[in-house]
Design an enzyme around this catalytic site. Structure first.
Site, PDB file in Angstrom:
ATOM      1  N   HIS A  50       1.094   4.097  -2.905  1.00 38.78           N
ATOM      2  CA  HIS A  50       0.906   5.525  -2.672  1.00 38.78           C
ATOM      3  C   HIS A  50       2.040   6.324  -3.298  1.00 38.78           C
ATOM      4  O   HIS A  50       1.801   7.355  -3.944  1.00 38.78           O
ATOM      5  CB  HIS A  50       0.844   5.825  -1.168  1.00 38.78           C
ATOM      6  CG  HIS A  50      -0.542   5.937  -0.643  1.00 38.78           C
ATOM      7  ND1 HIS A  50      -1.217   7.120  -0.591  1.00 38.78           N
ATOM      8  CD2 HIS A  50      -1.370   5.007  -0.141  1.00 38.78           C
ATOM      9  CE1 HIS A  50      -2.414   6.917  -0.086  1.00 38.78           C
ATOM     10  NE2 HIS A  50      -2.533   5.641   0.202  1.00 38.78           N
ATOM     11  N   GLN A  64       4.015   1.564  -1.062  1.00 38.23           N
ATOM     12  CA  GLN A  64       4.685   1.681  -2.356  1.00 38.23           C
ATOM     13  C   GLN A  64       3.700   2.164  -3.425  1.00 38.23           C
ATOM     14  O   GLN A  64       4.056   2.959  -4.292  1.00 38.23           O
ATOM     15  CB  GLN A  64       5.294   0.337  -2.763  1.00 38.23           C
ATOM     16  CG  GLN A  64       6.457  -0.096  -1.897  1.00 38.23           C
ATOM     17  CD  GLN A  64       7.665   0.816  -2.024  1.00 38.23           C
ATOM     18  OE1 GLN A  64       7.895   1.440  -3.041  1.00 38.23           O
ATOM     19  NE2 GLN A  64       8.444   0.895  -0.969  1.00 38.23           N
ATOM     20  N   HIS A  74       0.833  -1.198   0.000  1.00 40.96           N
ATOM     21  CA  HIS A  74       0.000   0.000   0.000  1.00 40.96           C
ATOM     22  C   HIS A  74       0.875   1.258   0.000  1.00 40.96           C
ATOM     23  O   HIS A  74       0.616   2.213  -0.746  1.00 40.96           O
ATOM     24  CB  HIS A  74      -0.928  -0.027   1.214  1.00 40.96           C
ATOM     25  CG  HIS A  74      -1.886   1.108   1.284  1.00 40.96           C
ATOM     26  ND1 HIS A  74      -2.875   1.327   0.348  1.00 40.96           N
ATOM     27  CD2 HIS A  74      -2.010   2.114   2.192  1.00 40.96           C
ATOM     28  CE1 HIS A  74      -3.569   2.403   0.679  1.00 40.96           C
ATOM     29  NE2 HIS A  74      -3.062   2.893   1.789  1.00 40.96           N
TER      30      HIS A  74
END
Length: 105
Positions: free
Chosen positions: A84, A82, A80
């Protein structure tokens, strides 16, 4: 939670938080350009760059740990974070182009 796990969690949260900040700043740049406030747009893009730098620093910490032999456990939260970061980079790059397009109108 061990000290290493807590540090890892802080690093991952840094990816999420700074990536989110960068994306938000990029969106603000687009909105400012839409209103023909190019000074504010450029300032927002600068803030997005600064947030991306902080996110990259978090990511570099993870990569350095892994490269030095400290295996980093893959988790959904890590993916999650990475995600973002990568979305924020893409969004900021597109925001630069959109601001430039508004300048030509």
């Amino acid at each position: 939670m061990s000290a290493n796990q807590e540090e890892l969690m802080q690093t991952i949260m840094g990816l999420i938080m700074h990536g989110g900040d960068a994306k938000g700043n990029a969106m603000e740049a687009i909105q400012a350009a839409k209103e023909k406030d190019f000074e504010a747009a450029e300032e927002s893009l600068k803030l997005a760059d600064e947030a991306l730098t902080r996110a990259h620093n978090s990511q570099t910490g993870l990569l350095t740990s892994e490269a030095s032999g400290d295996s980093v456990e893959l988790s959904l939260l890590m993916v999650h974070g990475q995600d973002h970061l990568m979305n924020a980079i893409t969004f900021k790059d597109l925001a630069v182009e959109i601001v430039e397009l508004y300048k030509t109108r």
